[in-house]
Design an enzyme around this catalytic site. Structure first.
Site, PDB file in Angstrom:
ATOM      1  N   ASP A 152      26.983  70.056  10.742  1.00 23.15           N
ATOM      2  CA  ASP A 152      27.874  71.029  10.788  1.00 23.15           C
ATOM      3  C   ASP A 152      27.961  71.350  12.363  1.00 23.15           C
ATOM      4  O   ASP A 152      26.791  71.408  12.799  1.00 23.15           O
ATOM      5  CB  ASP A 152      27.294  72.604  10.148  1.00 23.15           C
ATOM      6  CG  ASP A 152      28.432  73.461  10.358  1.00 23.15           C
ATOM      7  OD1 ASP A 152      29.637  73.420  10.244  1.00 23.15           O
ATOM      8  OD2 ASP A 152      27.773  74.435  10.602  1.00 23.15           O
ATOM      9  N   GLU A 161      30.754  66.360  11.501  1.00 22.66           N
ATOM     10  CA  GLU A 161      31.953  67.499  11.548  1.00 22.66           C
ATOM     11  C   GLU A 161      32.277  67.765  13.159  1.00 22.66           C
ATOM     12  O   GLU A 161      31.961  68.714  13.535  1.00 22.66           O
ATOM     13  CB  GLU A 161      31.534  68.795  10.741  1.00 22.66           C
ATOM     14  CG  GLU A 161      32.455  69.722  10.582  1.00 22.66           C
ATOM     15  CD  GLU A 161      32.454  71.106  11.126  1.00 22.66           C
ATOM     16  OE1 GLU A 161      33.449  71.913  11.027  1.00 22.66           O
ATOM     17  OE2 GLU A 161      31.496  71.331  11.740  1.00 22.66           O
TER      18      GLU A 161
END
Length: 589
Positions: A257, A299
């Site tokens: 993330d 990501e």
């Protein structure tokens, strides 16, 4: 290959990254010794079933680049309430042919607002209302039996402000104080002047004054998400330990993330810096040694030009792999621009830019996800074909938000009136199913949904469906009445799973189209990087998939194909793509 053999073969690559990151600290040998000890300890704890999986994956390193590798993404509570409830619903995933399951925001989040669960308070525990880490381990066994790999989020850029590390730092522990970045007011103001803002409307600025920390803590996203200080090698070791422990619980993939933001350097925008790549390459090398069945997924929601390094690079000492998977966010955005404009121009540009993947890497493709459609990510791509890309993307956003009375039913996200940002909405609502009145309009919406699913599937990536999109679930406006969610517009497209809708007309049609597209890709042998096929028509995109050619018509009128052939989806000879239509011509190309 034994773990000791992997350590000998891959260890130099890992050590090279550590030297690049922390060599100036001195004592690099001591850091390597600590890292080596950690790898051996965690591998010793890895149970037999996972070691067997390691061996299988080492024997088949491209296992995730296969025609049948399709994925599914969901929040546990939105899908089935709890981890145990989800385990009882794996049959639905099997019916769709899913091989990869991404459970969003599974780990224990902070109390109160948690950025949808991405403000992690404990990396090694599950959100209590969802279940326990032992239940997750049991779920991974059920999924492995179904040939489904579990992916969870690993937040690398920050922890919650109530994480154990943050609590210790707030209490004055010098070891954990150095896990975060604290500056005085003057430096915070100077840095803010050069840094872009992620959430300008709801969380302006990049620093938060925390008196107990003696200054302003770096908080790129929200004030309750404290950025980690990756200049500190103890942060690297702590995060590596987390990853290894979760891998030993059966997690087979990590979504990294907010990966672009890890390293901070004065005078830069603190995004996509070289040291960020060294961190991820080090994590990849360490997992390749101690848990080689594990995938890393970036990501990296960044302009297309910044994406390739997240797969890895050769910087003079041989290719250094980074992430196995990277989101092809630009392709997703381009698909919606294509629908709004009835033009294949931007989708074609992104497909052309998505080739040339290194061996052992693949895109993660998708038509929609849990996040907004971030229009700014394709500005660089559009500048190559349009002198005014901001105006063009703003027009696409307005169209999907229904401003001009069209069929889409989206909503703006985080716009401040000056900066192009994003749009929210479920796939079905954005594609016109919510506004459809009558069979003709519903049919058009179904075709647009199939078109975007075909773009993700035919482009060769690990094509992932977001929960509910296979049923045609519409926007969930009820979030506006929930005080804990009302401020976060992305809940519009995160409805709870409607299991009663499985047999509805929309669900049968959309799920059936998905299965047909998957079967066509398997039959074509297509996977990996896409290849553009010229069509000569403004609305018609052509993509080579295996030994087939796939044509996607983004226009509201039929488009002639460059050549006729047999359509795998219908079994009929075909020379024209209908409005919003997909034609999957059998090879040879």
């Amino acid at each position: 290959m034994t773990m000791e053999e992997r350590l000998a073969a891959i260890g130099p690559r890992l050590r090279r990254q550590l030297d690049r990151l922390y060599g100036q600290h001195g004592g690099a040998g001591a850091l390597w010794a600590r890292t080596e000890t950690l790898l051996r300890e965690r591998f010793a704890e890895r149970h037999a079933a996972l070691r067997a999986l390691d061996e299988a994956r080492l024997a088949d390193p491209d296992w995730f680049v296969r025609p049948d590798m399709l994925g599914y993404s969901t929040y546990v509570d939105r899908y089935a309430g709890t981890v145990a409830g989800l385990a009882a619903r794996v049959d639905h995933l099997e019916s769709l042919g899913v091989r990869y399951l991404h459970l969003l925001a599974l780990l224990k989040a902070r109390e109160g607002d948690s950025d949808g669960g991405f403000a992690v308070a404990d990396y090694l525990a599950v959100e209590p209302r969802l279940g326990t880490i032992d239940e997750v381990e049991a779920l991974t066994a059920r999924l492995r039996a179904a040939r489904i790999s579990l992916c969870v989020d690993l937040a690398l850029n920050h922890t919650a402000d109530d994480h154990l590390w943050a609590k210790a730092a707030r209490a004055g522990d010098p070891f954990y104080r150095d896990f975060y970045i604290t500056v005085d007011a003057a430096e915070a103001a100077a840095r803010d002047a050069e840094l872009p803002q992620v959430f300008p409307a709801t969380a302006p600025g990049n620093f938060t004054h925390v008196p107990a920390m003696g200054g302003h803590v770096w908080t790129t996203f929200y004030p309750f998400q404290w950025d980690l200080n990756w200049r500190n090698p103890d942060v690297f070791l702590a995060i590596l330990d987390v990853a290894l422990r979760l891998a030993n619980r059966g997690v087979e993939a990590f979504r990294l993330d907010s990966i672009a933001f890890l390293w901070k350097r004065p005078g830069s925008d603190c995004r996509n810096l070289p040291q960020t790549h060294y961190i991820v390459r080090a994590l990849r090398a360490a997992l390749d040694i101690a848990a080689p069945a594990t995938l890393l997924k970036a990501e990296a929601i960044v302009p297309t030009a910044f994406v390739p390094p997240y797969f890895g690079l050769d910087e003079g000492e041989g290719f250094e792999p980074e992430c196995h998977l990277v989101y092809n966010n630009s392709l997703m955005v381009a698909g919606w621009v294509g629908l709004a404009e009835q033009s294949a121009a931007l989708p074609a540009a992104i497909v052309a830019a998505s080739g040339g993947l290194p061996t052992g890497a693949n895109w993660l493709s998708y038509a929609r996800c849990h996040d907004d459609i971030g229009w700014g990510s394709v500005l660089g791509d559009l500048r190559a074909i349009d002198a005014a890309p901001e105006r063009r993307l703003a027009a696409a956003a307005r169209f999907l938000e229904g401003v001009d009375g069209g069929w889409a039913r989206g909503a703006p996200f985080q716009g401040d009136g000056a900066v192009l940002h994003g749009s929210n909405g479920t796939m079905a609502s954005l594609a016109g199913l919510e506004s459809a009145r009558g069979e003709e309009e519903r049919e058009a919406a179904y075709r647009r949904i199939a078109l975007l699913n075909a773009l993700a599937i035919a482009s060769g990536g690990l094509a992932t469906t977001y929960m509910g999109d296979e049923l045609g679930l519409l926007n969930d406006y009820a979030y506006r009445d929930d005080p804990e969610r009302a401020h976060e517009g992305r809940w519009l497209h995160r409805p709870a799973m409607d299991w009663a809708a499985l047999d509805d007309i929309a669900a049968r049609r959309i799920s059936g189209d998905l299965r047909a597209l998957r079967a066509a890709r398997v039959a074509s042998g297509g996977a990996g990087a896409p290849v553009l096929v010229e069509t000569g028509a403004a609305s018609l995109l052509g993509v080579a998939c295996g030994h087939d050619r796939v044509f996607l018509n983004f226009g509201a009128a039929p488009a002639a194909l460059p050549a006729a052939g047999l359509d795998r989806l219908t079994g009929a000879a075909c020379d024209t793509a209908p409005a919003w239509g997909v034609v999957w011509l059998e090879g040879p190309r």
